[in-house]
Motif scaffolding. Structure first.
Motif, PDB file in Angstrom:
ATOM      1  N   ALA A 113      31.334  32.502  33.079  1.00 12.24           N
ATOM      2  CA  ALA A 113      31.621  31.174  32.537  1.00 12.24           C
ATOM      3  C   ALA A 113      30.496  30.195  32.801  1.00 12.24           C
ATOM      4  CB  ALA A 113      32.924  30.641  33.121  1.00 12.24           C
ATOM      5  N   ARG A 114      29.655  30.492  33.767  1.00 10.36           N
ATOM      6  CA  ARG A 114      28.548  29.589  34.105  1.00 10.36           C
ATOM      7  C   ARG A 114      27.185  30.205  33.801  1.00 10.36           C
ATOM      8  NH1 ARG A 114      30.459  27.242  39.899  1.00 10.36           N
ATOM      9  NH2 ARG A 114      28.267  26.606  39.975  1.00 10.36           N
ATOM     10  N   TRP A 115      27.187  31.246  32.985  1.00 16.03           N
ATOM     11  CA  TRP A 115      25.928  31.930  32.652  1.00 16.03           C
ATOM     12  C   TRP A 115      24.987  30.951  31.954  1.00 16.03           C
ATOM     13  CZ3 TRP A 115      24.707  36.154  34.956  1.00 16.03           C
ATOM     14  CH2 TRP A 115      23.616  36.916  34.509  1.00 16.03           C
ATOM     15  N   PRO A 116      23.696  30.980  32.273  1.00 12.02           N
ATOM     16  CA  PRO A 116      22.743  30.028  31.675  1.00 12.02           C
ATOM     17  C   PRO A 116      22.706  30.123  30.154  1.00 12.02           C
ATOM     18  CG  PRO A 116      21.757  31.194  33.536  1.00 12.02           C
ATOM     19  CD  PRO A 116      23.059  31.875  33.265  1.00 12.02           C
ATOM     20  N   ASP A 117      22.689  28.977  29.500  1.00 11.79           N
ATOM     21  CA  ASP A 117      22.657  28.944  28.042  1.00 11.79           C
ATOM     22  C   ASP A 117      21.369  29.508  27.477  1.00 11.79           C
ATOM     23  OD1 ASP A 117      25.176  27.787  27.929  1.00 11.79           O
ATOM     24  OD2 ASP A 117      24.387  25.741  27.934  1.00 11.79           O
ATOM     25  N   ASP A 118      20.285  29.416  28.256  1.00 13.11           N
ATOM     26  CA  ASP A 118      18.984  29.861  27.753  1.00 13.11           C
ATOM     27  C   ASP A 118      18.694  31.322  28.102  1.00 13.11           C
ATOM     28  OD1 ASP A 118      18.742  29.514  30.457  1.00 13.11           O
ATOM     29  OD2 ASP A 118      16.864  28.378  30.372  1.00 13.11           O
ATOM     30  N   ALA A 119      19.704  32.062  28.616  1.00 10.65           N
ATOM     31  CA  ALA A 119      19.521  33.477  28.952  1.00 10.65           C
ATOM     32  C   ALA A 119      20.413  34.327  28.064  1.00 10.65           C
ATOM     33  CB  ALA A 119      19.865  33.720  30.423  1.00 10.65           C
ATOM     34  N   PRO A 120      20.005  35.559  27.749  1.00 11.86           N
ATOM     35  CA  PRO A 120      20.886  36.451  26.992  1.00 11.86           C
ATOM     36  C   PRO A 120      22.204  36.621  27.731  1.00 11.86           C
ATOM     37  CG  PRO A 120      18.670  37.372  27.144  1.00 11.86           C
ATOM     38  CD  PRO A 120      18.695  36.193  28.061  1.00 11.86           C
ATOM     39  N   PRO A 121      23.317  36.605  27.032  1.00 13.24           N
ATOM     40  CA  PRO A 121      24.626  36.700  27.692  1.00 13.24           C
ATOM     41  C   PRO A 121      24.827  38.078  28.321  1.00 13.24           C
ATOM     42  CG  PRO A 121      24.868  36.877  25.330  1.00 13.24           C
ATOM     43  CD  PRO A 121      23.431  36.509  25.567  1.00 13.24           C
ATOM     44  N   PRO A 122      25.735  38.182  29.280  1.00 18.57           N
ATOM     45  CA  PRO A 122      26.035  39.495  29.861  1.00 18.57           C
ATOM     46  C   PRO A 122      26.417  40.511  28.789  1.00 18.57           C
ATOM     47  CG  PRO A 122      27.075  37.752  31.134  1.00 18.57           C
ATOM     48  CD  PRO A 122      26.522  37.105  29.901  1.00 18.57           C
ATOM     49  N   SER A 123      25.993  41.746  28.989  1.00 14.85           N
ATOM     50  CA  SER A 123      26.305  42.794  28.017  1.00 14.85           C
ATOM     51  C   SER A 123      27.768  43.225  28.119  1.00 14.85           C
ATOM     52  CB  SER A 123      25.397  44.005  28.243  1.00 14.85           C
ATOM     53  OG  SER A 123      25.590  44.546  29.536  1.00 14.85           O
ATOM     54  N   LEU A 124      28.369  43.033  29.300  1.00 15.56           N
ATOM     55  CA  LEU A 124      29.765  43.401  29.507  1.00 15.56           C
ATOM     56  C   LEU A 124      30.293  42.601  30.685  1.00 15.56           C
ATOM     57  CD1 LEU A 124      32.129  45.367  28.760  1.00 15.56           C
ATOM     58  CD2 LEU A 124      31.215  46.922  30.505  1.00 15.56           C
ATOM     59  N   VAL A 125      31.513  42.106  30.578  1.00 17.36           N
ATOM     60  CA  VAL A 125      32.164  41.394  31.668  1.00 17.36           C
ATOM     61  C   VAL A 125      33.436  42.150  32.027  1.00 17.36           C
ATOM     62  CG1 VAL A 125      33.187  39.228  32.451  1.00 17.36           C
ATOM     63  CG2 VAL A 125      31.220  39.183  30.900  1.00 17.36           C
ATOM     64  N   GLU A 126      33.490  42.665  33.260  1.00 16.53           N
ATOM     65  CA  GLU A 126      34.616  43.470  33.726  1.00 16.53           C
ATOM     66  C   GLU A 126      35.238  42.819  34.960  1.00 16.53           C
ATOM     67  OE1 GLU A 126      36.195  46.012  32.671  1.00 16.53           O
ATOM     68  OE2 GLU A 126      34.949  46.869  31.097  1.00 16.53           O
ATOM     69  N   PRO A 127      36.217  41.920  34.773  1.00 16.04           N
ATOM     70  CA  PRO A 127      36.856  41.257  35.906  1.00 16.04           C
ATOM     71  C   PRO A 127      37.871  42.181  36.586  1.00 16.04           C
ATOM     72  CG  PRO A 127      37.766  40.426  33.859  1.00 16.04           C
ATOM     73  CD  PRO A 127      36.720  41.430  33.479  1.00 16.04           C
ATOM     74  N   ARG A 128      37.446  42.871  37.610  1.00 15.70           N
ATOM     75  CA  ARG A 128      38.307  43.821  38.316  1.00 15.70           C
ATOM     76  C   ARG A 128      38.712  43.255  39.669  1.00 15.70           C
ATOM     77  NH1 ARG A 128      38.258  49.038  36.224  1.00 15.70           N
ATOM     78  NH2 ARG A 128      36.796  49.342  34.493  1.00 15.70           N
ATOM     79  N   SER A 129      39.985  43.350  39.995  1.00 17.07           N
ATOM     80  CA  SER A 129      40.469  42.785  41.255  1.00 17.07           C
ATOM     81  C   SER A 129      40.176  43.668  42.456  1.00 17.07           C
ATOM     82  CB  SER A 129      41.982  42.526  41.169  1.00 17.07           C
ATOM     83  OG  SER A 129      42.674  43.734  40.908  1.00 17.07           O
ATOM     84  N   ALA A 130      39.888  44.937  42.215  1.00 16.04           N
ATOM     85  CA  ALA A 130      39.585  45.878  43.290  1.00 16.04           C
ATOM     86  C   ALA A 130      38.825  47.057  42.699  1.00 16.04           C
ATOM     87  CB  ALA A 130      40.870  46.363  43.958  1.00 16.04           C
ATOM     88  N   PRO A 131      38.057  47.771  43.521  1.00 14.82           N
ATOM     89  CA  PRO A 131      37.345  48.943  43.006  1.00 14.82           C
ATOM     90  C   PRO A 131      38.295  50.047  42.569  1.00 14.82           C
ATOM     91  CG  PRO A 131      36.472  48.256  45.146  1.00 14.82           C
ATOM     92  CD  PRO A 131      37.749  47.510  44.934  1.00 14.82           C
ATOM     93  N   ASP A 132      37.824  50.900  41.679  1.00 15.42           N
ATOM     94  CA  ASP A 132      38.570  52.084  41.261  1.00 15.42           C
ATOM     95  C   ASP A 132      38.583  53.077  42.427  1.00 15.42           C
ATOM     96  OD1 ASP A 132      38.983  54.794  40.233  1.00 15.42           O
ATOM     97  OD2 ASP A 132      38.848  53.905  38.237  1.00 15.42           O
ATOM     98  N   ILE A 133      39.771  53.457  42.896  1.00 20.70           N
ATOM     99  CA  ILE A 133      39.868  54.322  44.069  1.00 20.70           C
ATOM    100  C   ILE A 133      39.238  55.695  43.818  1.00 20.70           C
ATOM    101  CG2 ILE A 133      42.164  55.204  43.479  1.00 20.70           C
ATOM    102  CD1 ILE A 133      40.769  54.339  47.008  1.00 20.70           C
TER     103      ILE A 133
END
Length: 227
Positions: free
Chosen positions: A169-189
């Motif tokens: 949500a705060r990624w710089p406007d002058d930078a290419p956006p993230p290629s993928l956003v994965e909001p995970r609450s915990a690692p995959d066991i």
């Protein structure tokens, strides 16, 4: 190799049994939770062991997440893993949550950097950045979100972790956006288990990986692996 993996570092209570010979999880369970890990973990492990139909003595190794994460949650998981390892006379290894978050996205042909981010509160994140093939670009650190955004210089990343959306949500406007956003609450066991198979007890100790003490002031600017 039979590995019991345990994770209570963040907002889940999880355990799994990995059989590396058949390359599959033979039993696993994960319950989302922010509190109550201490009460939930041992019954959960018992269910996983029963479903796998193996005894603790048959295990070859115990793997556990070491942080960063909840101070209380980390102590619960580490205490359980150490107790089982001692009682069963088995080796134990520790894996960081930042590395576990990144693991599913690392490959030999990976083109995008992988930015693991965990909410450290007070407008800070725990951060680690790796290249697509797993090479370290930014060592684990705790930094203000504005400083974490400097990682945009490595190119559009895969953002993963419980602070992924916060950082995106705060990624710089002058930078290419993230290629993928994965909001995970915990690692995959499952990935915790596979990482546990890949490391050695000598190089991956099962001790807390806090990055900062509970009462410490947020610290240090972003450091690159080359610095």
């Amino acid at each position: 190799m039979l590995i019991l993996a345990i994770d209570t570092a963040l907002d889940a209570c999880s355990a799994a049994i990995l059989d590396t010979r058949s390359t599959r999880l033979i039993a696993h369970e994960s319950q989302p939770m922010q509190r109550g890990h201490a009460e939930a973990l041992m019954p959960l492990i018992a269910r996983v062991m029963k479903h796998a139909a193996i005894a603790f003595a048959a295990l070859d190794r115990i793997a556990v997440t070491t942080g960063p994460g909840s101070f209380t949650g980390l102590r619960v998981g580490l205490s359980a893993a150490r107790g089982i390892a001692l009682a069963a006379d088995k080796p134990i290894v520790g894996l960081t949550t930042l590395t576990a978050f990144a693991a599913p996205y690392v490959s030999e042909s990976g083109q995008h950097p992988i930015m693991s981010v965990i909410d450290a509160r007070h407008d800070h994140v725990y951060l680690q950045v790796a290249s697509g093939n797993g090479h370290t670009l930014v060592r684990p650190d705790v930094v203000p979100i504005d400083i974490a955004l400097d990682a945009a210089r490595f190119g559009p990343p895969i953002l993963v972790g419980n602070a992924a959306q916060l950082v995106a949500a705060r990624w710089p406007d002058d930078a290419p956006p993230p290629s993928l956003v994965e909001p995970r609450s915990a690692p995959d066991i499952g990935w915790v288990a596979w990482l546990g198979a890949a490391v050695s007890p000598e190089n991956a100790p099962a001790r807390p990986y806090y990055l900062r003490a509970p009462d410490a002031k947020p610290a240090s600017p972003l450091q690159t692996a080359a610095s």
